[in-house]
Design an enzyme around this catalytic site. Sequence first.
Site, PDB file in Angstrom:
ATOM      1  CB  ILE A   1     -47.902  62.900   5.028  1.00 41.63           C
ATOM      2  CG1 ILE A   1     -48.355  63.146   6.471  1.00 41.63           C
ATOM      3  CG2 ILE A   1     -46.892  61.761   4.974  1.00 41.63           C
ATOM      4  CD1 ILE A   1     -49.051  61.968   7.116  1.00 41.63           C
TER       5      ILE A   1
ATOM      6  CG  LEU B   1     -52.813  72.947 -16.980  1.00 42.14           C
ATOM      7  CD1 LEU B   1     -52.008  73.649 -18.060  1.00 42.14           C
ATOM      8  CD2 LEU B   1     -54.243  73.467 -16.956  1.00 42.14           C
TER       9      LEU B   1
ATOM     10  CG  ASP C   1     -50.242  65.269  -2.427  1.00 44.84           C
ATOM     11  OD1 ASP C   1     -50.991  66.262  -2.391  1.00 44.84           O
ATOM     12  OD2 ASP C   1     -50.627  64.124  -2.122  1.00 44.84           O
TER      13      ASP C   1
ATOM     14  NE  ARG D   1     -58.169  60.031   4.960  1.00 47.91           N
ATOM     15  CZ  ARG D   1     -58.119  60.210   3.644  1.00 47.91           C
ATOM     16  NH1 ARG D   1     -58.876  59.475   2.848  1.00 47.91           N
ATOM     17  NH2 ARG D   1     -57.344  61.138   3.116  1.00 47.91           N
TER      18      ARG D   1
ATOM     19  CB  SER E   1     -56.737  55.570   0.879  1.00 45.40           C
ATOM     20  OG  SER E   1     -55.338  55.715   0.733  1.00 45.40           O
TER      21      SER E   1
END
Length: 314
Positions: free
Chosen positions: A40, A223, A254, A88, A90
């Site tokens: 998403i 990194l 993302d 869920r 978060s």
Amino acid sequence: MIVTLTLNPAVDISMTLDRLIPEHKLHCSQPRYDAGGGGINVSKAIHRLGGQSLALFTAGGTTGLTLEGLVEAEGISYQIIGIESITRESFVVMETSTNNQFRFGTPGPVLTPAEAACCLARVETLPAMVDYLVVSGSLPPGLPTDFYAEIARFAKAHNIRMILDTAGEPLRAALEEGVFLIKPNVGELAALLGVDQLEPDQIGEAATALIQAGKCELVAVSLGPRGAMLVSADGQEYVQAPPVRKMSTVGAGDSLVGGLVYALSQGRSPADAIRLGVACGTAATMNAGTELFYTEEVERLLTWINRRQAVESM
């Protein structure tokens, strides 16, 4: 055409408070709600860059309805794979007195065998014109570790470039089938090679070993604040992240993937793609909580990156 798949999405809730103190009633800021989950977020990033994608994701219960509303508000094309259990949530809490960030994630709903079969069937009925399939995020409880491998097998058979951003055994199993691109961090890359750690000068060689073994065509190694490296059979491109004030790392990886796949879908070179990806990922860290990047910041950071790369190539 780009399709993103998120099997374990979440409603991301972020807030701030002065300090986390045990046993005390804590007064938080008004919460911010965002549609979360790897795929998403990738679709959100692509949309902010001016591209289009189709976001496939599971959703169930009242939280699933909230998630759908948040995705719709982003202006993203989407399709829901309905499940019985509740999607869920978060939580991200920023402690303003220290600038520390605390992230709380839940495992997500357990998918039944019938729901797992429905997820796979939805992928297998994708339109023939799909070019890129971005599969991102953790597997929800109830799915076997080779579930992403099944998707990889389908993608390869239908000449779809699968981009996989996950970790652990699901990643390892999918690589046995072969994918187009993966985005591990250094620790995840080391684990794939069966070593405890990698020194900076070993990263490119380790990624090349995966490519030569036929497990993938491109490896984008995250990194962290140092930027990222894109490795292919033709060589490697390291891009240093511009110096910025970091507010939150949520969604940075993302955003990097979103910039990467958007650039590749536009026919840009891998070198240009990783530069845009790093600009997007870095811009995402400049915003608090679970907010992604702003396009104007991406453009400014990309200019910095391109100038630096030009100087280094002289």
